[in-house]
Scaffold this motif. Structure first.
Motif, PDB file in Angstrom:
ATOM      1  N   GLU A 144      -3.432   0.628   6.439  1.00 63.54           N
ATOM      2  CA  GLU A 144      -3.809   2.459   6.976  1.00 63.54           C
ATOM      3  C   GLU A 144      -2.982   2.753   7.519  1.00 63.54           C
ATOM      4  O   GLU A 144      -2.226   4.089   6.635  1.00 63.54           O
ATOM      5  N   MET A 145      -1.467   2.194   7.770  1.00 59.94           N
ATOM      6  CA  MET A 145      -0.517   2.532   7.945  1.00 59.94           C
ATOM      7  C   MET A 145       0.435   2.741   6.689  1.00 59.94           C
ATOM      8  O   MET A 145       1.288   3.724   6.627  1.00 59.94           O
ATOM      9  N   GLY A 146       0.186   1.664   6.176  1.00 57.10           N
ATOM     10  CA  GLY A 146       0.664   1.810   4.854  1.00 57.10           C
ATOM     11  C   GLY A 146       0.927   3.352   3.646  1.00 57.10           C
ATOM     12  O   GLY A 146       0.905   3.409   3.454  1.00 57.10           O
ATOM     13  N   ILE A 147      -0.927   2.891   4.354  1.00 55.35           N
ATOM     14  CA  ILE A 147      -1.069   4.755   3.205  1.00 55.35           C
ATOM     15  C   ILE A 147      -0.438   5.666   4.175  1.00 55.35           C
ATOM     16  O   ILE A 147      -0.017   6.887   3.272  1.00 55.35           O
ATOM     17  N   VAL A 148      -0.335   5.878   5.205  1.00 56.70           N
ATOM     18  CA  VAL A 148       0.798   7.134   6.191  1.00 56.70           C
ATOM     19  C   VAL A 148       2.285   7.237   5.715  1.00 56.70           C
ATOM     20  O   VAL A 148       2.146   8.153   4.582  1.00 56.70           O
ATOM     21  N   LEU A 149       2.276   5.868   5.241  1.00 56.79           N
ATOM     22  CA  LEU A 149       3.894   5.930   4.435  1.00 56.79           C
ATOM     23  C   LEU A 149       3.558   6.274   3.182  1.00 56.79           C
ATOM     24  O   LEU A 149       4.651   7.182   2.679  1.00 56.79           O
ATOM     25  N   SER A 150       2.661   5.697   2.674  1.00 59.99           N
ATOM     26  CA  SER A 150       2.252   6.480   1.143  1.00 59.99           C
ATOM     27  C   SER A 150       2.480   8.064   0.962  1.00 59.99           C
ATOM     28  O   SER A 150       3.286   8.671   0.174  1.00 59.99           O
ATOM     29  N   VAL A 151       1.652   8.474   1.783  1.00 61.12           N
ATOM     30  CA  VAL A 151       1.421   9.985   2.505  1.00 61.12           C
ATOM     31  C   VAL A 151       3.056  10.358   2.571  1.00 61.12           C
ATOM     32  O   VAL A 151       3.423  11.268   2.073  1.00 61.12           O
ATOM     33  N   SER A 152       4.119   9.726   2.778  1.00 64.11           N
ATOM     34  CA  SER A 152       5.286   9.920   3.309  1.00 64.11           C
ATOM     35  C   SER A 152       6.101  10.366   2.516  1.00 64.11           C
ATOM     36  O   SER A 152       6.679  11.359   1.793  1.00 64.11           O
ATOM     37  N   VAL A 172       0.657  -0.937  -0.090  1.00 72.98           N
ATOM     38  CA  VAL A 172      -0.120   0.134   0.057  1.00 72.98           C
ATOM     39  C   VAL A 172       0.827   1.408   0.202  1.00 72.98           C
ATOM     40  O   VAL A 172       0.477   2.275  -0.688  1.00 72.98           O
ATOM     41  N   SER A 173       1.923   1.261   0.655  1.00 71.81           N
ATOM     42  CA  SER A 173       2.760   2.565   1.154  1.00 71.81           C
ATOM     43  C   SER A 173       3.265   2.744  -0.020  1.00 71.81           C
ATOM     44  O   SER A 173       3.895   4.060  -1.256  1.00 71.81           O
ATOM     45  N   LYS A 174       3.724   1.573  -1.315  1.00 72.68           N
ATOM     46  CA  LYS A 174       3.856   1.877  -3.091  1.00 72.68           C
ATOM     47  C   LYS A 174       3.190   2.311  -3.612  1.00 72.68           C
ATOM     48  O   LYS A 174       3.020   2.866  -4.586  1.00 72.68           O
ATOM     49  N   ILE A 175       1.167   2.127  -3.504  1.00 72.53           N
ATOM     50  CA  ILE A 175       0.062   2.631  -4.504  1.00 72.53           C
ATOM     51  C   ILE A 175      -0.278   4.540  -4.339  1.00 72.53           C
ATOM     52  O   ILE A 175       0.269   4.836  -2.772  1.00 72.53           O
ATOM     53  N   ASP A 176       0.331   5.306  -4.712  1.00 72.81           N
ATOM     54  CA  ASP A 176      -0.281   6.655  -4.708  1.00 72.81           C
ATOM     55  C   ASP A 176      -1.872   7.081  -3.419  1.00 72.81           C
ATOM     56  O   ASP A 176      -2.991   6.224  -4.449  1.00 72.81           O
ATOM     57  N   TYR A 177      -1.790   7.450  -2.660  1.00 72.83           N
ATOM     58  CA  TYR A 177      -2.971   7.763  -1.765  1.00 72.83           C
ATOM     59  C   TYR A 177      -3.575   7.989  -2.919  1.00 72.83           C
ATOM     60  O   TYR A 177      -4.893   8.108  -2.067  1.00 72.83           O
ATOM     61  N   HIS A 178      -3.490   9.017  -3.195  1.00 70.35           N
ATOM     62  CA  HIS A 178      -4.647   9.592  -4.396  1.00 70.35           C
ATOM     63  C   HIS A 178      -5.871   8.629  -5.118  1.00 70.35           C
ATOM     64  O   HIS A 178      -6.989   8.293  -5.270  1.00 70.35           O
ATOM     65  N   PHE A 179      -4.948   6.931  -5.184  1.00 68.67           N
ATOM     66  CA  PHE A 179      -5.787   6.173  -5.447  1.00 68.67           C
ATOM     67  C   PHE A 179      -7.169   5.782  -5.177  1.00 68.67           C
ATOM     68  O   PHE A 179      -7.865   5.167  -5.424  1.00 68.67           O
ATOM     69  N   TRP A 180      -6.845   5.823  -3.227  1.00 68.61           N
ATOM     70  CA  TRP A 180      -8.272   5.538  -3.014  1.00 68.61           C
ATOM     71  C   TRP A 180      -9.408   6.345  -3.119  1.00 68.61           C
ATOM     72  O   TRP A 180     -10.100   6.080  -2.282  1.00 68.61           O
ATOM     73  N   ARG A 181      -9.269   7.554  -3.128  1.00 70.52           N
ATOM     74  CA  ARG A 181      -9.955   8.255  -3.294  1.00 70.52           C
ATOM     75  C   ARG A 181     -10.846   8.930  -4.087  1.00 70.52           C
ATOM     76  O   ARG A 181     -12.350   8.758  -3.913  1.00 70.52           O
ATOM     77  N   MET A 185       1.440  17.601   7.937  1.00 75.16           N
ATOM     78  CA  MET A 185       2.122  18.418   7.917  1.00 75.16           C
ATOM     79  C   MET A 185       2.399  19.163   6.633  1.00 75.16           C
ATOM     80  O   MET A 185       2.990  20.028   6.247  1.00 75.16           O
ATOM     81  N   ARG A 186       3.937  17.816   6.193  1.00 70.00           N
ATOM     82  CA  ARG A 186       4.774  18.021   4.886  1.00 70.00           C
ATOM     83  C   ARG A 186       4.263  17.671   4.195  1.00 70.00           C
ATOM     84  O   ARG A 186       4.810  17.344   2.422  1.00 70.00           O
ATOM     85  N   ALA A 187       3.121  16.932   4.069  1.00 69.25           N
ATOM     86  CA  ALA A 187       1.881  16.181   2.347  1.00 69.25           C
ATOM     87  C   ALA A 187       1.919  17.063   1.741  1.00 69.25           C
ATOM     88  O   ALA A 187       2.123  18.259   1.664  1.00 69.25           O
ATOM     89  N   ALA A 188       2.113  16.061   0.449  1.00 68.43           N
ATOM     90  CA  ALA A 188       1.980  17.461  -0.754  1.00 68.43           C
ATOM     91  C   ALA A 188       1.044  18.013  -1.298  1.00 68.43           C
ATOM     92  O   ALA A 188       0.915  19.064  -2.175  1.00 68.43           O
ATOM     93  N   ASP A 189      -0.193  17.540  -0.616  1.00 71.01           N
ATOM     94  CA  ASP A 189      -1.032  18.552  -0.627  1.00 71.01           C
ATOM     95  C   ASP A 189      -2.739  17.819   0.385  1.00 71.01           C
ATOM     96  O   ASP A 189      -1.832  17.256   1.429  1.00 71.01           O
ATOM     97  N   LYS A 190      -3.611  19.230   0.449  1.00 72.65           N
ATOM     98  CA  LYS A 190      -4.542  18.791   1.397  1.00 72.65           C
ATOM     99  C   LYS A 190      -5.379  17.284   1.645  1.00 72.65           C
ATOM    100  O   LYS A 190      -5.235  17.460   2.809  1.00 72.65           O
ATOM    101  N   TYR A 191      -5.842  16.902   0.871  1.00 69.57           N
ATOM    102  CA  TYR A 191      -6.305  15.282   0.884  1.00 69.57           C
ATOM    103  C   TYR A 191      -5.067  14.641   1.538  1.00 69.57           C
ATOM    104  O   TYR A 191      -5.816  13.789   2.696  1.00 69.57           O
ATOM    105  N   GLY A 192      -3.383  14.606   1.231  1.00 70.16           N
ATOM    106  CA  GLY A 192      -3.348  13.804   2.164  1.00 70.16           C
ATOM    107  C   GLY A 192      -2.964  14.108   3.293  1.00 70.16           C
ATOM    108  O   GLY A 192      -2.450  13.840   4.252  1.00 70.16           O
TER     109      GLY A 192
END
Length: 380
Positions: free
Chosen positions: A365-373, A74-83, A309-316
């Motif tokens: 879910e922790m994988g999604i946080v890592l994806s945001v990172s 999941v950490s390798k999947i762009d978190y926008h995928f889940w949107r 706080m360091r996420a690339a966008d508001k959604y992340g």
């Protein structure tokens, strides 16, 4: 064509981004300590009930290994995928919660409707509800920043959150209701909710939960309040679990009895591998060990918020914040329950309490946080 090229470039940059090693390390450390404590807390109970001391740990370890694999994938999947699945997951969650209320309890000996049993696997739809609210609210808030002061939009968000909370409360499952409600409110506040609405909402929320706890809206709440205030009023009945938990914590002292040396896990603390596993950890690891566990959760929350706080966008940012806040709040509430700081609400300790499917969901879910990172490292 140019837009497609930008999207491909962004996606590749995301996949090549570095995951937050600190966050990953804390997750793995908590998971390892949790598995050790689960085996120590469960083997006596497991042998007494099933004749197999390894029943719980083998299953939990299998889910933990699968969960770590899922987390890394999941950490390798762009978190926008889940949107794109936010509404689908939300409606599936609502359907499961309604289905749960329409059928008899699916777990023997339980007078509440919290679990859906599918063969050897059972899970609580309320676990999915936490994720669905985070996913949906993050998407809606990020897409409608200009409407965060619009009454109709906020009323719409309140209906979504309220409907979910009411269905969970009817199970009844007060702790999950509190968690889902708190997650939704925090995301709204961070998303730009006006101060006036925050004040009004806070007053309504406090009044509502006071009515639930002290007004007898949920039948079992009044008893839990009574035996929270004085568990020794019924030491062999409804106060038994709390008393045994406090005895376990107290007997651990500063340095603890040592791993595997708990006495309270020998059928004194009821189901010590579940909600009250922290009391066994306190007994075996002592005050120092308990503080280390609490500090690990605190560092996890701090690092998760840093990623947000360091996420690339508001959604992340909202996704990372919501998922991290969920873990931190759940851990805090569990520890409060185990130490009798608040009434027993039946809430598990993340990474520690037994439950394979909930652990799998948590690690995903922790994988999604890592994806945001990963995304936050694109420009570094």
């Amino acid at each position: 064509m140019a837009t497609k090229a930008v999207k491909k470039t962004t996606k590749k940059a995301h996949l090549d981004g570095r995951i937050d090693i600190t966050f990953l390390s804390i997750v793995l450390i908590l998971l390892t300590i949790g598995l050790v404590m689960l085996f120590s807390a469960s083997y006596a109970y497991s042998y007494a009930k099933y004749g197999d001391s390894y029943k719980f740990i083998i299953r939990q370890a299998a889910f933990a290994i699968a969960g770590v694999v899922v987390m890394l994938i999941v950490s390798k999947i762009d978190y926008h995928f889940w949107r794109k699945f936010s509404w689908i997951i939300f409606f599936i969650t609502i359907a499961m919660l309604i289905f749960l209320l329409a059928i008899p309890p699916m777990v023997d000996g339980m007078d509440v409707k919290r679990w859906i049993v599918l063969g050897p696997v059972n899970f609580q739809p309320s676990e999915v509800a936490k994720f669905s609210i985070i996913l949906l609210f993050s998407s809606l808030i990020a897409s409608n920043q200009k409407l965060m002061k619009n009454f109709r939009f906020l009323a719409f968000m309140a209906v979504l959150l309220g409907a979910t909370c009411v269905l969970i409360m009817l199970e009844p499952h007060l702790s999950a209701t509190v968690l889902v409600f708190a997650i939704g409110v925090v995301l709204l506040v961070v998303g730009g909710l006006p101060k006036l609405y925050i004040i009004i909402g806070g007053i309504v929320a406090v009044g509502g939960f006071a009515l639930i706890l002290f007004g007898g809206v949920i039948g079992y709440s009044s008893d839990r309040i009574t035996y929270w205030r004085d568990p020794w009023a019924d030491p062999l009945g409804k106060g038994f679990q709390t008393i045994q938990s406090l005895l376990a914590i107290g007997s651990g002292g500063i340095f603890g009895r040592g791993i595997g040396q708990s006495r309270q896990k020998y059928l004194w603390v009821p189901e010590p591998h579940n909600d009250f596993i922290f009391s066994i950890a306190c007994e075996e690891l002592g005050l120092i060990g308990a503080m280390v566990i609490i500090c690990l959760f605190a560092v996890l929350v701090w690092r998760g918020f840093t990623i947000a706080m360091r996420a690339a966008d508001k959604y992340g940012s909202l996704m990372a914040l919501g998922l991290t806040f969920q873990v931190g709040l759940q851990a805090m509430l569990n520890i409060w329950v185990v130490t009798n700081t608040m009434p027993n609400t039946g809430i598990s300790l993340p990474f520690f309490s037994y439950g394979g499917t909930s652990l799998l969901i948590l690690l995903a879910e922790m994988g999604i946080v890592l994806s945001v990172s990963r995304g936050s490292n694109i420009d570094k």
